[in-house]
Design an enzyme around this catalytic site. Structure first.
Site, PDB file in Angstrom:
ATOM      1  N   SER A  20       0.822  -1.208   0.000  1.00 30.09           N
ATOM      2  CA  SER A  20       0.000   0.000   0.000  1.00 30.09           C
ATOM      3  C   SER A  20       0.866   1.273   0.000  1.00 30.09           C
ATOM      4  CB  SER A  20      -0.919   0.017   1.226  1.00 30.09           C
ATOM      5  OG  SER A  20      -1.617   1.250   1.270  1.00 30.09           O
ATOM      6  N   LYS A  71     -12.733  -4.954   1.494  1.00 31.04           N
ATOM      7  CA  LYS A  71     -13.608  -3.848   1.076  1.00 31.04           C
ATOM      8  C   LYS A  71     -15.104  -4.181   1.140  1.00 31.04           C
ATOM      9  CE  LYS A  71     -10.701  -0.990  -1.887  1.00 31.04           C
ATOM     10  NZ  LYS A  71     -10.679  -0.267  -3.169  1.00 31.04           N
ATOM     11  N   ASN A  92     -14.035   1.922   1.157  1.00 36.60           N
ATOM     12  CA  ASN A  92     -12.574   2.065   1.243  1.00 36.60           C
ATOM     13  C   ASN A  92     -12.152   3.063   2.328  1.00 36.60           C
ATOM     14  OD1 ASN A  92     -13.069   4.572   0.093  1.00 36.60           O
ATOM     15  ND2 ASN A  92     -11.309   4.475  -1.272  1.00 36.60           N
ATOM     16  N   ASP A 107     -13.348   6.065  -4.062  1.00 37.60           N
ATOM     17  CA  ASP A 107     -12.741   5.727  -5.358  1.00 37.60           C
ATOM     18  C   ASP A 107     -13.477   6.403  -6.530  1.00 37.60           C
ATOM     19  OD1 ASP A 107     -10.616   4.163  -4.515  1.00 37.60           O
ATOM     20  OD2 ASP A 107     -11.766   2.307  -4.540  1.00 37.60           O
ATOM     21  N   GLY A 134     -13.274  -5.243  -8.924  1.00 37.49           N
ATOM     22  CA  GLY A 134     -13.586  -4.270  -7.880  1.00 37.49           C
ATOM     23  C   GLY A 134     -13.517  -2.833  -8.360  1.00 37.49           C
ATOM     24  N   LEU A 230      -6.651   2.993 -15.274  1.00 41.87           N
ATOM     25  CA  LEU A 230      -6.560   3.083 -13.806  1.00 41.87           C
ATOM     26  C   LEU A 230      -5.163   2.743 -13.297  1.00 41.87           C
ATOM     27  CD1 LEU A 230      -9.900   1.597 -12.443  1.00 41.87           C
ATOM     28  CD2 LEU A 230      -9.437   3.816 -13.478  1.00 41.87           C
ATOM     29  N   GLY A 253      -3.869   6.505 -13.874  1.00 47.92           N
ATOM     30  CA  GLY A 253      -4.541   6.272 -12.602  1.00 47.92           C
ATOM     31  C   GLY A 253      -3.958   7.005 -11.408  1.00 47.92           C
TER      32      GLY A 253
HETATM   33  P1  NAP Z   1      -9.798  -7.156  -9.894  1.00 42.75           P
HETATM   34  O1  NAP Z   1     -10.912  -7.010  -8.915  1.00 42.75           O
HETATM   35  O2  NAP Z   1      -8.887  -8.321  -9.810  1.00 42.75           O
HETATM   36  O3  NAP Z   1     -10.457  -7.103 -11.360  1.00 42.75           O
HETATM   37  C1  NAP Z   1      -9.696  -7.220 -12.525  1.00 42.75           C
HETATM   38  C2  NAP Z   1     -10.612  -7.344 -13.733  1.00 42.75           C
HETATM   39  O4  NAP Z   1      -9.761  -7.391 -14.893  1.00 42.75           O
HETATM   40  C3  NAP Z   1     -11.449  -8.620 -13.746  1.00 42.75           C
HETATM   41  O5  NAP Z   1     -12.680  -8.330 -14.311  1.00 42.75           O
HETATM   42  C4  NAP Z   1     -10.634  -9.539 -14.660  1.00 42.75           C
HETATM   43  O6  NAP Z   1     -11.380 -10.501 -15.317  1.00 42.75           O
HETATM   44  C5  NAP Z   1     -10.109  -8.533 -15.667  1.00 42.75           C
HETATM   45  N1  NAP Z   1      -8.943  -9.038 -16.366  1.00 42.75           N
HETATM   46  C6  NAP Z   1      -7.790  -9.484 -15.821  1.00 42.75           C
HETATM   47  N2  NAP Z   1      -6.939  -9.874 -16.803  1.00 42.75           N
HETATM   48  C7  NAP Z   1      -7.596  -9.707 -17.981  1.00 42.75           C
HETATM   49  C8  NAP Z   1      -7.251  -9.934 -19.335  1.00 42.75           C
HETATM   50  N3  NAP Z   1      -6.068 -10.450 -19.694  1.00 42.75           N
HETATM   51  N4  NAP Z   1      -8.151  -9.616 -20.291  1.00 42.75           N
HETATM   52  C9  NAP Z   1      -9.358  -9.122 -19.950  1.00 42.75           C
HETATM   53  N5  NAP Z   1      -9.746  -8.874 -18.663  1.00 42.75           N
HETATM   54  C10 NAP Z   1      -8.873  -9.167 -17.697  1.00 42.75           C
HETATM   55  O7  NAP Z   1      -8.837  -5.866  -9.850  1.00 42.75           O
HETATM   56  P2  NAP Z   1      -9.261  -4.375  -9.457  1.00 42.75           P
HETATM   57  O8  NAP Z   1      -9.088  -4.174  -8.005  1.00 42.75           O
HETATM   58  O9  NAP Z   1     -10.578  -4.096 -10.091  1.00 42.75           O
HETATM   59  O10 NAP Z   1      -8.094  -3.533 -10.160  1.00 42.75           O
HETATM   60  C11 NAP Z   1      -8.007  -3.418 -11.582  1.00 42.75           C
HETATM   61  C12 NAP Z   1      -6.887  -2.448 -11.940  1.00 42.75           C
HETATM   62  O11 NAP Z   1      -7.215  -1.137 -11.487  1.00 42.75           O
HETATM   63  C13 NAP Z   1      -5.541  -2.774 -11.293  1.00 42.75           C
HETATM   64  O12 NAP Z   1      -4.538  -2.517 -12.227  1.00 42.75           O
HETATM   65  C14 NAP Z   1      -5.441  -1.813 -10.129  1.00 42.75           C
HETATM   66  O13 NAP Z   1      -4.106  -1.484  -9.803  1.00 42.75           O
HETATM   67  C15 NAP Z   1      -6.148  -0.596 -10.721  1.00 42.75           C
HETATM   68  N6  NAP Z   1      -6.716   0.286  -9.683  1.00 42.75           N
HETATM   69  C16 NAP Z   1      -6.280   1.566  -9.640  1.00 42.75           C
HETATM   70  C17 NAP Z   1      -6.808   2.429  -8.702  1.00 42.75           C
HETATM   71  C18 NAP Z   1      -6.333   3.844  -8.663  1.00 42.75           C
HETATM   72  O14 NAP Z   1      -6.576   4.520  -7.650  1.00 42.75           O
HETATM   73  N7  NAP Z   1      -5.710   4.343  -9.693  1.00 42.75           N
HETATM   74  C19 NAP Z   1      -7.801   1.988  -7.810  1.00 42.75           C
HETATM   75  C20 NAP Z   1      -8.224   0.652  -7.903  1.00 42.75           C
HETATM   76  C21 NAP Z   1      -7.670  -0.189  -8.845  1.00 42.75           C
HETATM   77  P3  NAP Z   1     -11.503 -11.990 -14.743  1.00 42.75           P
HETATM   78  O15 NAP Z   1     -12.406 -11.863 -13.556  1.00 42.75           O
HETATM   79  O16 NAP Z   1     -12.035 -12.758 -15.861  1.00 42.75           O
HETATM   80  O17 NAP Z   1     -10.108 -12.399 -14.314  1.00 42.75           O
END
Ligand code: NAP
Length: 288
Positions: A20, A71, A92, A107, A134, A230, A253
């Protein structure tokens, strides 16, 4: 920062929590403000979540952030949950008010902050969200707040996509504008989307050459469209590099990360916080 007898405690809970960046960002802001607070990471095993919250109440913790995997699990342990957090289905940020735990989700506000300067008729612009995890939940709530009349969510697994769409049934105003999109239909929808958001981890360090969309698919996005990733490491991602090359607007992001943190700190301290200091702490740490 001097820890004194009067110092109050803030923190972030997760499991694991070592990754984190919140302690860095928040302590930089607290130091600049001269606020008598310290912000610590707490690795809380899922089995110990209830005990941890009770302990936090006992020691008078002012508030805390929540990261994966707590969360959703935190929700039944809170006395009050904001409307936006209920719609997203995740909290969060938690704070103590009159011996009650209150929770919200910053968020969506963080996501929107980076779009504020852009003059767009959002009602006429469909949003296309890549991924249904998420972060996609906060993005969908944010696109609704923005006024988008259509929100398309693309996923690679039909089952997960269907349950994502179903999970919004308690929020009919969002369900009315939300559609699930199989990944192979993206080429038909990309030209119509005004805002395309990568809410997957594809392209994140150390896989910075990957992208959720091919260069050809990015090229299908319409004139003036916004590509929003993001991911904040690397900066820019391959998706955004292609978007910039195609003269599209590219947003990463980092600002979302900064702004969701600033919104939380404002809740705890009940005063404006130094957003620039928080941003700079992250930039220095990430060596950007
Ligand atoms: P998560 O809950 O694990 O969700 C990831 C999503 O991406 C799932 O729907 C997954 O599908 C999909 N995915 C993964 N690999 C894929 C691929 N090769 N092709 C197509 N879809 C794919 O993760 P999250 O927490 O939502 O985070 C997602 C991203 O956002 C991360 O990179 C995180 O660092 C970023 N983020 C940034 C912030 C910010 O403040 N900037 C905040 C939150 C998150 P499946 O379920 O089929 O695996």
């Amino acid at each position: 920062m001097a820890i004194k007898g009067t110092t109050q405690l803030l923190g972030v809970i997760g499991y694991p929590v070592e990754h984190s960046l919140s302690p860095l960002m928040h302590n930089a802001a607290l130091a600049q403000m001269g606020a008598d607070y310290a912000y610590l990471p707490f690795a809380i095993h899922p089995d110990a979540l209830g005990a941890a919250i009770a302990g936090f109440a006992a020691i008078g913790l002012r508030g805390f952030n929540i990261t994966i995997p707590h969360k959703q699990a935190i929700i039944p342990l809170l006395d009050e949950v904001s409307e936006v957090a209920q719609a997203i289905g995740a909290v969060n940020t938690v704070w103590r008010s009159e011996n009650r735990w209150c929770g919200t989700n910053t968020d969506a506000a963080g996501f929107l902050a980076a779009l504020k300067g852009l003059d767009r008729n959002w009602e006429a612009l469909p949003a296309l969200v890549l991924g249904s995890g998420g972060a996609a939940r906060a993005v969908v709530a944010a696109c609704h707040q923005l006024g988008c009349q259509q929100i398309w969510v693309a996923g690679r697994s039909p089952d997960k996509l269907a349950s994502f769409v179903q999970s919004w049934l308690a929020t009919p105003e969002i369900t009315a504008k939300l559609s699930g999109l199989p990944w192979d239909q993206l080429p038909d929808y990309l030209p119509k989307a005004g805002l395309v958001i990568n809410a997957t981890p594809v392209g994140m360090h150390p896989h910075g050459d990957n992208s959720p969309l091919s260069e050809q698919e990015v090229g299908l996005m319409g004139e003036g469209a916004i590509a929003y990733d993001l991911i904040y490491t690397p900066r820019p991602t391959q998706f955004l590099r292609w978007a910039k090359a195609a003269n599209l607007i590219a947003i990463d992001g980092l600002e979302m990360l900064v702004q969701q943190g600033a919104a939380a700190l404002e809740i705890w301290l009940e005063q404006p916080v130094p957003v620039a200091v928080m941003r700079q702490a992250l930039l220095d740490h990430l060596d950007l």
